[in-house]
Design a protein around this motif. Structure first.
Motif, PDB file in Angstrom:
ATOM      1  N   THR A  84       0.817  -1.202   0.000  1.00 17.14           N
ATOM      2  CA  THR A  84       0.000   0.000   0.000  1.00 17.14           C
ATOM      3  C   THR A  84       0.856   1.259   0.000  1.00 17.14           C
ATOM      4  O   THR A  84       0.565   2.220  -0.728  1.00 17.14           O
ATOM      5  CB  THR A  84      -0.965  -0.015   1.201  1.00 17.14           C
ATOM      6  OG1 THR A  84      -1.706  -1.241   1.161  1.00 17.14           O
ATOM      7  CG2 THR A  84      -1.916   1.162   1.166  1.00 17.14           C
ATOM      8  N   ALA A  85       1.923   1.271   0.780  1.00 16.06           N
ATOM      9  CA  ALA A  85       2.828   2.428   0.787  1.00 16.06           C
ATOM     10  C   ALA A  85       3.452   2.624  -0.595  1.00 16.06           C
ATOM     11  O   ALA A  85       3.543   3.758  -1.086  1.00 16.06           O
ATOM     12  CB  ALA A  85       3.906   2.254   1.845  1.00 16.06           C
ATOM     13  N   THR A  86       3.844   1.547  -1.235  1.00 23.72           N
ATOM     14  CA  THR A  86       4.427   1.638  -2.575  1.00 23.72           C
ATOM     15  C   THR A  86       3.407   2.191  -3.563  1.00 23.72           C
ATOM     16  O   THR A  86       3.739   3.042  -4.399  1.00 23.72           O
ATOM     17  CB  THR A  86       4.955   0.265  -3.033  1.00 23.72           C
ATOM     18  OG1 THR A  86       5.991  -0.149  -2.131  1.00 23.72           O
ATOM     19  CG2 THR A  86       5.504   0.318  -4.447  1.00 23.72           C
ATOM     20  N   LEU A  87       2.172   1.747  -3.466  1.00 17.38           N
ATOM     21  CA  LEU A  87       1.119   2.243  -4.350  1.00 17.38           C
ATOM     22  C   LEU A  87       0.925   3.749  -4.169  1.00 17.38           C
ATOM     23  O   LEU A  87       0.840   4.503  -5.149  1.00 17.38           O
ATOM     24  CB  LEU A  87      -0.187   1.495  -4.084  1.00 17.38           C
ATOM     25  CG  LEU A  87      -1.388   1.894  -4.930  1.00 17.38           C
ATOM     26  CD1 LEU A  87      -1.132   1.636  -6.407  1.00 17.38           C
ATOM     27  CD2 LEU A  87      -2.608   1.123  -4.476  1.00 17.38           C
ATOM     28  N   ILE A  88       0.888   4.210  -2.934  1.00 17.22           N
ATOM     29  CA  ILE A  88       0.724   5.642  -2.668  1.00 17.22           C
ATOM     30  C   ILE A  88       1.934   6.410  -3.180  1.00 17.22           C
ATOM     31  O   ILE A  88       1.793   7.443  -3.855  1.00 17.22           O
ATOM     32  CB  ILE A  88       0.476   5.902  -1.168  1.00 17.22           C
ATOM     33  CG1 ILE A  88      -0.879   5.331  -0.753  1.00 17.22           C
ATOM     34  CG2 ILE A  88       0.553   7.408  -0.860  1.00 17.22           C
ATOM     35  CD1 ILE A  88      -1.116   5.327   0.750  1.00 17.22           C
ATOM     36  N   LEU A  89       3.127   5.922  -2.878  1.00 17.46           N
ATOM     37  CA  LEU A  89       4.342   6.609  -3.329  1.00 17.46           C
ATOM     38  C   LEU A  89       4.407   6.689  -4.848  1.00 17.46           C
ATOM     39  O   LEU A  89       4.754   7.735  -5.405  1.00 17.46           O
ATOM     40  CB  LEU A  89       5.584   5.912  -2.769  1.00 17.46           C
ATOM     41  CG  LEU A  89       5.802   6.085  -1.272  1.00 17.46           C
ATOM     42  CD1 LEU A  89       6.842   5.106  -0.763  1.00 17.46           C
ATOM     43  CD2 LEU A  89       6.196   7.524  -0.964  1.00 17.46           C
ATOM     44  N   ASN A  90       4.063   5.618  -5.517  1.00 16.09           N
ATOM     45  CA  ASN A  90       4.050   5.636  -6.985  1.00 16.09           C
ATOM     46  C   ASN A  90       2.999   6.602  -7.506  1.00 16.09           C
ATOM     47  O   ASN A  90       3.218   7.293  -8.501  1.00 16.09           O
ATOM     48  CB  ASN A  90       3.817   4.239  -7.549  1.00 16.09           C
ATOM     49  CG  ASN A  90       5.002   3.324  -7.350  1.00 16.09           C
ATOM     50  OD1 ASN A  90       6.118   3.762  -7.126  1.00 16.09           O
ATOM     51  ND2 ASN A  90       4.760   2.030  -7.418  1.00 16.09           N
ATOM     52  N   SER A  91       1.867   6.678  -6.825  1.00 15.89           N
ATOM     53  CA  SER A  91       0.775   7.557  -7.257  1.00 15.89           C
ATOM     54  C   SER A  91       1.130   9.036  -7.131  1.00 15.89           C
ATOM     55  O   SER A  91       0.638   9.853  -7.898  1.00 15.89           O
ATOM     56  CB  SER A  91      -0.492   7.267  -6.449  1.00 15.89           C
ATOM     57  OG  SER A  91      -0.952   5.969  -6.723  1.00 15.89           O
ATOM     58  N   ILE A  92       1.963   9.367  -6.149  1.00 13.78           N
ATOM     59  CA  ILE A  92       2.346  10.771  -5.973  1.00 13.78           C
ATOM     60  C   ILE A  92       3.648  11.084  -6.695  1.00 13.78           C
ATOM     61  O   ILE A  92       4.172  12.198  -6.587  1.00 13.78           O
ATOM     62  CB  ILE A  92       2.413  11.166  -4.491  1.00 13.78           C
ATOM     63  CG1 ILE A  92       3.502  10.392  -3.750  1.00 13.78           C
ATOM     64  CG2 ILE A  92       1.062  11.032  -3.818  1.00 13.78           C
ATOM     65  CD1 ILE A  92       3.754  10.885  -2.327  1.00 13.78           C
ATOM     66  N   GLY A  93       4.187  10.105  -7.400  1.00 11.64           N
ATOM     67  CA  GLY A  93       5.396  10.341  -8.185  1.00 11.64           C
ATOM     68  C   GLY A  93       6.674  10.320  -7.393  1.00 11.64           C
ATOM     69  O   GLY A  93       7.685  10.865  -7.832  1.00 11.64           O
ATOM     70  N   ALA A  94       6.654   9.697  -6.231  1.00 13.44           N
ATOM     71  CA  ALA A  94       7.877   9.589  -5.426  1.00 13.44           C
ATOM     72  C   ALA A  94       8.817   8.575  -6.070  1.00 13.44           C
ATOM     73  O   ALA A  94       8.393   7.590  -6.635  1.00 13.44           O
ATOM     74  CB  ALA A  94       7.537   9.161  -4.000  1.00 13.44           C
ATOM     75  N   ASP A  95      10.114   8.848  -5.974  1.00 16.46           N
ATOM     76  CA  ASP A  95      11.107   7.965  -6.584  1.00 16.46           C
ATOM     77  C   ASP A  95      11.378   6.722  -5.749  1.00 16.46           C
ATOM     78  O   ASP A  95      11.800   5.706  -6.262  1.00 16.46           O
ATOM     79  CB  ASP A  95      12.423   8.700  -6.797  1.00 16.46           C
ATOM     80  CG  ASP A  95      12.284   9.808  -7.817  1.00 16.46           C
ATOM     81  OD1 ASP A  95      12.996  10.813  -7.663  1.00 16.46           O
ATOM     82  OD2 ASP A  95      11.481   9.676  -8.750  1.00 16.46           O
ATOM     83  N   ASP A  96      11.172   6.817  -4.452  1.00 16.37           N
ATOM     84  CA  ASP A  96      11.493   5.704  -3.560  1.00 16.37           C
ATOM     85  C   ASP A  96      10.304   4.788  -3.377  1.00 16.37           C
ATOM     86  O   ASP A  96       9.154   5.179  -3.508  1.00 16.37           O
ATOM     87  CB  ASP A  96      11.926   6.224  -2.178  1.00 16.37           C
ATOM     88  CG  ASP A  96      13.222   6.992  -2.248  1.00 16.37           C
ATOM     89  OD1 ASP A  96      14.079   6.625  -3.066  1.00 16.37           O
ATOM     90  OD2 ASP A  96      13.364   7.964  -1.488  1.00 16.37           O
TER      91      ASP A  96
END
Length: 102
Positions: A84-96
């Motif tokens: 879920t954290a990865t999904l959110i990070l990818n959705s906001i364009g975070a690199d990590d």
């Protein structure tokens, strides 16, 4: 923003609510306790904030503790939290990513 919340804390609250939405709808909600749901969402918010460098102090850790979350529960929920954290990070364009390196 809630009174007294910093912008980083406000973002963490939003991440927590998004995590609830992604993690705890339909059948999974019925399969989990409030303790599990609150711990997982708080952990997701913590991971997301840490990954993008937001300082939220001990708010997430304190909240997880207030909900009765512990190391065993976090370990059992790790896959859900990471995904879920990865999904959110990818959705906001975070690199990590919250996922461990392969």
């Amino acid at each position: 923003m809630l009174p007294g919340q910093t912008p980083a804390e406000e973002f963490a609250t939003l991440a927590d609510e998004i995590a609830h939405s992604l993690l705890h709808q339909q059948e999974r909600r019925a399969e989990t306790t409030k303790r599990v749901r609150e711990t997982e969402a708080g952990a997701v918010a913590f991971v997301v904030c840490e990954a993008i460098g937001l300082e939220t102090g001990s708010a997430a850790v304190d909240y997880i503790g207030l909900c009765g979350g512990d190391a065993k529960l976090l370990s059992e929920s790790l896959e859900y939290v990471q995904r879920t954290a990865t999904l959110i990070l990818n959705s906001i364009g975070a690199d990590d990513s919250s996922a461990p390196p392969a």
